[in-house]
Design a protein around this motif. Structure first.
Motif, short mmCIF file in Angstrom:
data_model
loop_
_atom_site.label_atom_id
_atom_site.label_comp_id
_atom_site.label_asym_id
_atom_site.label_seq_id
_atom_site.Cartn_x
_atom_site.Cartn_y
_atom_site.Cartn_z
N GLN B 90 0.98 -1.10 -0.08
CA GLN B 90 -0.08 -0.02 0.04
C GLN B 90 0.98 1.06 0.07
O GLN B 90 0.58 2.17 -0.64
CB GLN B 90 -0.88 -0.14 1.27
N GLN B 91 1.93 1.24 0.86
CA GLN B 91 2.84 2.38 0.92
C GLN B 91 3.67 2.52 -0.48
O GLN B 91 3.59 3.72 -0.80
CB GLN B 91 3.83 2.04 2.00
N GLU B 95 3.61 5.71 -2.93
CA GLU B 95 4.81 6.55 -3.11
C GLU B 95 5.16 6.62 -4.60
O GLU B 95 5.67 7.47 -5.38
CB GLU B 95 5.93 5.81 -2.30
N LEU B 109 -3.87 -4.66 -5.47
CA LEU B 109 -3.04 -4.85 -4.14
C LEU B 109 -3.07 -6.11 -3.50
O LEU B 109 -2.03 -6.81 -3.15
CB LEU B 109 -3.53 -3.83 -3.00
N GLU B 124 10.24 -8.56 -13.28
CA GLU B 124 9.07 -7.54 -13.97
C GLU B 124 8.19 -8.65 -14.71
O GLU B 124 6.83 -8.01 -14.58
CB GLU B 124 9.85 -6.51 -15.00
N VAL B 127 5.78 -10.19 -12.45
CA VAL B 127 4.69 -9.42 -11.93
C VAL B 127 3.64 -9.14 -13.05
O VAL B 127 2.52 -9.20 -12.75
CB VAL B 127 5.21 -7.93 -11.55
N ARG B 128 4.23 -8.74 -14.26
CA ARG B 128 3.13 -8.61 -15.27
C ARG B 128 2.20 -9.78 -15.43
O ARG B 128 1.06 -9.72 -15.76
CB ARG B 128 3.81 -8.17 -16.69
N LEU B 131 -0.21 -10.35 -12.77
CA LEU B 131 -1.41 -9.27 -12.64
C LEU B 131 -2.15 -8.96 -13.82
O LEU B 131 -2.90 -8.24 -13.97
CB LEU B 131 -0.53 -7.86 -12.40
N TYR B 141 -0.11 0.61 -16.33
CA TYR B 141 0.77 -0.34 -15.43
C TYR B 141 1.98 -0.12 -14.94
O TYR B 141 2.46 -0.74 -14.30
CB TYR B 141 0.60 -1.92 -16.32
N ASP B 142 2.61 0.97 -15.88
CA ASP B 142 4.17 1.19 -15.56
C ASP B 142 4.43 1.33 -13.90
O ASP B 142 5.23 0.78 -13.47
CB ASP B 142 4.53 2.49 -16.35
N LYS B 143 3.68 2.30 -13.43
CA LYS B 143 3.59 2.67 -12.33
C LYS B 143 3.22 1.48 -11.07
O LYS B 143 3.90 1.33 -10.01
CB LYS B 143 3.19 3.93 -11.67
N VAL B 145 3.47 -1.56 -11.66
CA VAL B 145 4.56 -2.82 -11.79
C VAL B 145 5.90 -2.39 -11.07
O VAL B 145 6.25 -3.02 -10.00
CB VAL B 145 5.03 -3.22 -13.02
N ARG B 146 6.36 -1.01 -11.10
CA ARG B 146 7.12 -0.53 -10.38
C ARG B 146 6.91 -0.60 -8.70
O ARG B 146 7.94 -0.83 -7.93
CB ARG B 146 7.47 0.84 -10.65
N LEU B 149 7.49 -4.26 -7.53
CA LEU B 149 8.75 -4.41 -7.27
C LEU B 149 9.46 -3.50 -6.37
O LEU B 149 10.43 -4.25 -5.53
CB LEU B 149 9.88 -4.03 -8.74
#
Lengths: 101, 159, 759, 291
Positions: B90-91, B95, B109, B124, B127-128, B131, B141-143, B145-146, B149
């Motif tokens: 969540q944090q 951020e 989440l 990466e 993750v992709r 999700l 999705y960019d942010k 996935v980041r 990670l």
């Protein structure tokens, strides 16, 4: 006097002329002046007591409100272009976008 | 039709509820228990907005009957943070600005949590892949996935 | 990773340009944020809507009696329950005609004009009872021939969707083709002569299909019509003041009797500006006397809301060997859907706005077809036209052997250059945006395979100003409550709060923004037109200026001096005459009660000076020549953002716009059968990109300040989608040797193109 | 969703008796990822939902050299691809179950449900067919086995009689030097329905030079999953280095009877059958070579 640029589709009203010098303190007076020289403009540009919802008025590169009292200066440029909207009803806010600058 | 009596555990608390047989788990959570964090985006398992964890595995709660929650252990978005604070995921979402409208966020989440539970150090691509059942229309999705990670890194460092 | 290119000297702002955590963030990551469907009220009923199974059919009769007899059914309405809009349309002007269209689209009266058109609605104690009631409503239909694309709709003798469409003459007295609601034309210079003098002339035809905004939250709203004839609506819309005014118009009840409470909204992209559901649920609540809630199913979202237009576009372009564009001749036909109002005007005005074009003939047709009434979708009308325009620009550049970015730079528009509609650009960053992609390492990097290709394109969008209001209240502890009226779809609360924080010299976190209902803040326009951070941010700036002025006066009282002897810097008030006399913002806030009471500030603005925006992309793709599948490998998207207020959310807008554009380019489309029934009304077969379909999307923020905004901001939300389909198409061309002139470039269509090329 | 009765029997006998009592109106519920969607859309009107996940026999995974693999009909996809033994020996099966839906769907959806749903596009069905799996069925009149290639009878229709339950699937232990692969073509990279899917399994001779036997099945090109015996036969006895793979692809194309729909034209699907058959066989042969 303000310079009014005539939209392509209204040039049949002006015998093909695309720029006209018109005097007037506000946009309503400018349209009145246009209409008295070339009858038919008022019907095309005005809906009730305001500018037609489908038309955006641009005075000196600014899209202005639809109110006929919008001030026009001596050396102003006035354009009428289609507003970008999506089937708006009267008083309903449509998606009106600044088409320029 | 008679309502069914269901005993289940939700976010660590045992809960008893009455459900109509045709009620989905999503409806049970949202309408019966007022846990509205899981969202309905499509009601046919293709958007992931209603994702919850059921017995250790992510499920689309729109495709589970409330009755099937009997004896199950369910984690919803409401169970992710603790009184001590937000979950690292969540944090990281905050951020990384990994949300815009936020409607898909609870589903992402929850899916991300289940990914990190089973694979604390995903690539990466992993993750992709994990999700892919969660649609987001705002972020590209960019942010997201980041953020996942980053959270993985954070949780590893915290351990 | 994102990068920022500042064209001009950076200024000294402390808050603007930083990345605070959004104020609504915790609610949104914990599931606490309340969206439209999360409302539950005592005695609330559930609504289902009966929709036409036919694309075009006359309603011979509707019998609702059996439905009303079902236990649990509390109210049923049909089109007859909506107030009759003024019928003397011709005499009342088009405002009245449009009101009739809006009302008719909410619920069909005599004819259903598309599959999914609402014809009746039920409120019942349980959703499944409402569902059962729908099947008990008996409708007798007379099926009529449907028109499903612009060409057949405009053909001589085509069936008329509206018997009484107000058609204005095209030119002089020339009648427009059938089903054409609006016609535009821009004509400058002499295109005929310019084409004759050109070294090269290319003419192509392009087609695109209807597409959906694809927001994840279906339309949803709750209404309560109370005994005193007042109406409360809870909704997820792009503008609650618009919902109020629209409902007032259609139901012909006073604006003052309606209160609209905005809830969090799960995406919109233009699709939740207007909506037909509010009058319907309001009337159901009126009949039932209790609150009613309606949430669309995903299929209803596809079939019963407003998608973006499908198009048919013809483009001709001439150029000299030197690279100078000589002339364009364009005809755009856009599907309006069942009622007038596609965004074809925007396509006509914007498609060549990145360039100086001296000779242009551009016409546009707004064409009625038996499909859902189209709505705005991110830069409405422009991505389609840009796909055609930027594809053909690419082809011309190639035919004269020029680099595609150099060709564009040679023709690029700058300040004071005229657009095809005769108006002039102000301070713009088209050139800087193109230079940003030209100089980016991505453009110089090699491709790694035989079936890979790289494409570029640029796009333009005008952005909007409209009206915004804001109030600020200074609290005794130095925090500030900010009340605004812009629905927050992508983090705008924070961007707006940052404007006030900058003026007041306090951290963004000390501002507490709230999106207020229609009774608690001044009129604020829709969240659309990329206007919210720009205009509502500006309203917060103005309100903060008022607060600051008042605070300086209060500080003067405390310092026992006059306001002109007080300066404010970085959140500290200081006496010019006595350096020892100073108060932080917080200290002063704590003393306000003793020196005149609380301080508030408010502003309502209709800003001029809207800054227009350009975005340019580099896209790398790989095409599987055997299956036709296109994989996007890398994207760099540069955009002139003026000044990024909150860079993270600016990047997010760019990345999201690119993702939607890739979906539109490759797979998204409404597929209709011959009867006008959509074949893919779900997320399984309306294929939006998943996380696995996209690469990281690098956003390059070009900051050429907009002199029309206090901090130089330009709207950023829409333009990023504009160049995407063209840049993908140009990349696919370089990978395959085929110029795809129809969207989507789905695998089957790619194979069809490759097969044709080989023969 | 229309109301229905829900029961969750604890034994196989109870399940069968509940199904039998419900007759045409009853459906067994496993993962529900198809059934619930269909009921909600009104495509499948069900009065009695019999949740069979409480039945021990539908939850087993057992694997032995002698008896091969048995997978209970309710076992969700993730349990199959997380099983180390299955991963090693039945890679073709894992291909299928790891691409059905997304991770959320895989948490519920079962191979048995995929088979009973009888969609022409069912990804799981193809692997069962190429691996020669049989369906173990029990009903009021006793137990019987149905070859998986005969299980689907029409779109959404299967060979079960009213009252019968698919209890489990038996997949024989692969012969030595065997390999299998399933792949599908979808426009996206996940969360999609096969435009065309091809399953291929081969058994190589001891020298790994020639094909001893082969099975090929096709998804989304006929009203049911299609077992193409002729394509497998064409490969029998041929050397892997020869052009037999191309020939098999042609047989597969000849067997396919695709239609035009929103997911692809018939022509495009035929083209894909050729492409995918070759790709599937190539991987199946590689896997056999690496055995």
């Amino acid at each position: 006097m303000a310079t009014v640029y005539i939209p392509t589709l209204l040039r049949h009203l002006t015998d093909g002329i695309d720029q006209i010098q018109i005097s007037g303190q506000n946009i309503g007076q400018v349209i009145d002046g246009l209409d008295s020289r070339y009858p038919g403009f008022k019907k095309r540009l005005i809906d009730g007591d305001e500018i037609h919802a489908e038309i955006a008025v641009i005075i000196d590169q600014e899209v202005v409100d639809r109110d006929l009292l919008e001030v026009v200066h001596q050396d102003s440029d006035v354009h009428f272009v289609p507003s970008v909207s999506g089937g708006s009803a009267k008083n309903q806010e449509s998606f009106r976008v600044n088409p320029l600058t | 039709m008679a309502k069914l009596h269901v005993e289940t555990t939700i976010n660590g608390e045992s809960t008893e509820i009455l459900v109509d047989p045709q009620q989905s788990l999503l409806e049970t959570l949202r309408d019966g228990l007022m846990l509205t964090g899981a969202k309905e985006g499509c009601n046919d398992g293709n958007c992931g907005a209603c994702t919850v964890i059921m017995d250790g595995r992510t499920v689309n709660s729109c495709l589970v009957l409330g009755a099937e929650a009997q004896d199950a252990d369910i984690t919803t978005i409401e169970g992710l943070a603790t009184p001590r604070g937000l979950h690292p995921l969540q944090q990281a979402f905050l951020e990384n600005a990994a949300l815009q409208c936020g409607i898909c966020t609870p589903g992402f989440l929850i899916s991300s949590k289940s990914l990190l539970d089973s694979n604390p150090n995903p690539s990466e691509e992993e993750v992709r892949f994990w999700l892919a059942g969660n649609l987001c229309r705002c972020t590209g999705y960019d942010k997201i996935v980041r953020a996942v990670l980053d959270a993985a890194k954070e949780m590893k460092a915290g351990n | 990773m994102a990068t920022t290119t500042t064209v001009e000297q950076k200024t000294t702002e402390k808050v603007i340009g930083t990345r605070p955590i959004r104020h609504d963030g915790v609610d949104k990551v914990t599931g606490r944020a309340i969206y439209g469907a999360d409302i539950n009220l005592p005695k609330m009923l559930h609504v289902k809507i009966l929709r036409s199974p036919h694309a075009h059919a006359r309603i011979v009769s509707i019998d609702t009696k059996q439905a009303l007899d079902i236990p649990g059914v509390k109210a049923v309405i049909t089109g007859e329950d909506l107030p009759e809009p003024p019928s003397q349309m011709q005499n009342l002007g088009e405002g009245a005609a449009n009101l009739r269209f809006l009302s008719d689209n909410a619920m069909a009266r005599t004819k259903a004009l598309y599959k999914g058109h609402a014809v009746a609605a039920v409120a019942a104690t349980e959703l499944y009872i409402a569902e059962e009631a729908l099947s008990a409503i008996k409708v007798t239909w007379e099926i009529l021939p449907a028109v499903l694309d612009t060409e057949s709709a405009m053909a001589e003798g085509a069936p008329l969707v509206h018997d009484d469409l107000p058609q204005r003459p095209m030119e002089g007295d020339q009648a427009p083709p059938p089903n054409v609601a609006r016609y535009f034309r821009f004509n400058i210079g002499d295109t005929q002569q310019a084409f004759e003098e050109s070294d090269t002339v290319v003419e192509r035809e392009f087609r695109t299909q209807m597409v959906h905004q694809g927001y994840i939250e279906p339309q949803t709203a709750t209404a309560l019509w109370k005994e005193d004839e007042s109406l409360t609506i809870w909704c997820s819309s792009q503008g609650h003041f618009n919902v109020r005014d629209q409902t007032s118009n259609i139901l012909q009840i006073p604006v003052s009797s309606i209160k609209v409470i905005p809830l969090e909204i799960g995406g919109g992209f233009g699709g939740k500006i207007g909506s037909t559901i509010y009058p319907v649920i309001s009337l159901l609540s009126k009949k039932a006397g209790v609150p009613v809630k309606y949430s669309m199913t995903r299929a209803e979202v596809f079939e019963g809301t407003g998608p973006g237009s499908g198009t048919h576009m013809r483009v001709k372009i001439g150029a000299m060997k030197t690279g100078k564009i000589t002339a364009v001749d364009v005809s755009l036909s856009y599907e309006a859907g069942a009622y007038p109002g596609s965004s074809v005007a925007s396509g006509c005005q914007n498609m060549f706005s990145p360039y100086v074009i001296e000779n242009a003939f551009i016409e546009g047709f707004d064409v009625i077809v038996n499909k859902p009434k189209t709505a705005a979708y991110r830069a409405p009308g422009t991505p389609q036209a840009a796909y055609a325009g930027e594809s053909i620009i690419d082809e011309v550049a190639e035919s004269i052997g020029m680099d595609p970015i150099d060709f564009r730079l040679l023709n690029v528009a700058e300040e004071d250059d005229s657009r095809v509609d005769g108006t002039k650009h102000r301070v713009i960053g088209a050139k800087e945006t193109l230079e940003a992609i030209k100089n980016h390492p991505h453009y110089k990097s090699p491709l790694n395979g035989p079936n890979q290709g790289r494409g570029v394109a640029i796009g333009y969008w005008g952005n909007a100003g409209m009206t915004s209001s804001c109030s600020l209240i200074v609290n005794g502890d130095g925090t500030v409550n900010l009340v605004e009226g812009s629905v927050d779809i992508g983090g705008t609360r924070t961007a707006i709060a940052m404007h006030a924080a900058e003026v007041l010299g306090i951290p963004a976190e000390d501002i507490h923004p709230v999106v207020a209902d229609t009774e608690s803040v001044g009129m604020t326009s829709i969240t659309a037109g990329s206007r919210t951070a720009f205009a509502s941010g500006w309203a917060a700036y103005e309100a903060a200026q008022g607060v600051l002025k008042e605070l300086i006066e209060r500080a003067a009282t405390v310092f026992e001096t006059t306001p002109d002897q007080v300066v404010h810097e970085d959140g500290t008030f200081r006496s010019v005459s006595d350096n020892d006399k100073k108060l932080t913002f917080k200290e002063l806030a704590g003393r306000l009660q003793r020196v005149g009471g609380p301080v508030i500030g408010q502003a309502t603005i209709t800003p001029r000076g809207v800054g227009t925006a350009f975005g340019a992309d580099i896209v790398d793709v790989e095409v599987d020549p055997e299956t036709g599948k296109v994989q996007v490998l890398r994207v760099t998207a540069a955009q002139d953002v003026g000044r990024a207020i909150h860079p993270s959310y600016v990047e997010g807008q760019i990345q999201g716009g690119v993702a939607q554009g890739i979906g539109w380019a490759l797979n998204e489309e409404y597929v209709f059968n011959d009867e006008g029934v959509m074949q893919n009304p779900g997320f399984l077969d309306y294929r939006m990109p998943t996380s696995l379909d996209l690469p990281m999307i690098e956003a390059v923020l070009v900051e050429k300040r907009n002199p029309g905004h206090p901090y130089g901001a330009r709207g950023v939300g829409e333009v990023p989608i504009v160049p995407v389909m063209a840049s993908v198409a140009n990349a696919v061309y370089r990978a395959t040797g085929v110029r795809y002139q129809a969207l989507p470039m789905s695998p089957g269509n790619i194979i069809a193109g490759l097969t044709q090329k080989d023969h | 969703m229309k109301p229905f009765e829900y029961v969750k029997p604890n034994t196989l006998a109870e399940a069968i008796s509940a199904l039998d009592a419900g007759g045409e109106d009853a459906r067994a519920l496993s993962g529900g990822t198809d059934l619930i969607v269909q009921m909600r859309a009104g495509r499948n009107v069900v009065g009695n939902v019999i949740d069979v996940k409480g039945v021990t026999e539908t939850n087993v995974i057992s694997h032995s050299k002698k008896d091969g693999l048995t997978i209970g009909s309710s076992v969700p996809c993730y349990r199959i691809y997380n099983d180390e033994g299955i991963k090693k020996t039945y890679a073709g099966l894992v291909d299928s179950v790891s691409i059905i839906g997304g991770t959320g769907i895989q948490g519920r959806a079962s191979l048995g449900g995929n088979l009973c749903n009888a969609a022409p596009s069912g990804d799981g069905i193809q692997s069962l067919i190429i691996l020669g799996a049989v369906a173990n069925v029990e009903g009021p009149n006793g137990a019987r086995q149905i070859a998986t290639e005969d299980f689907c009878t029409a779109p959404g229709q299967n060979a079960l009689n009213p009252g019968e339950l698919l209890v489990s699937l038996s997949v024989p232990e692969p012969e030595s030097n065997a390999g299998a692969h399933y792949l599908r073509f979808i426009p996206r990279n996940e969360m999609d329905i096969a435009v065309v899917g091809v399953g291929a399994s081969v058994v190589l001779d001891a020298e790994k030079k020639s094909i001893v036997s082969a099975r090929i099945s096709l998804a989304s090109v006929a009203p049911t999953p299609l077992f193409v015996e002729a394509a497998g036969d064409a490969l029998k006895g041929t050397e892997i280095a020869s052009d037999s793979v191309e020939k098999a692809a042609i047989f597969a194309q000849e067997a396919a009877r695709p239609i035009d729909d929103m997911r692809g034209t018939a022509d495009y699907r035929l083209h894909l059958v050729g492409v995918l058959t070759k790709r599937a066989l190539k991987v199946a042969i590689e896997r056999a070579e690496n055995q």
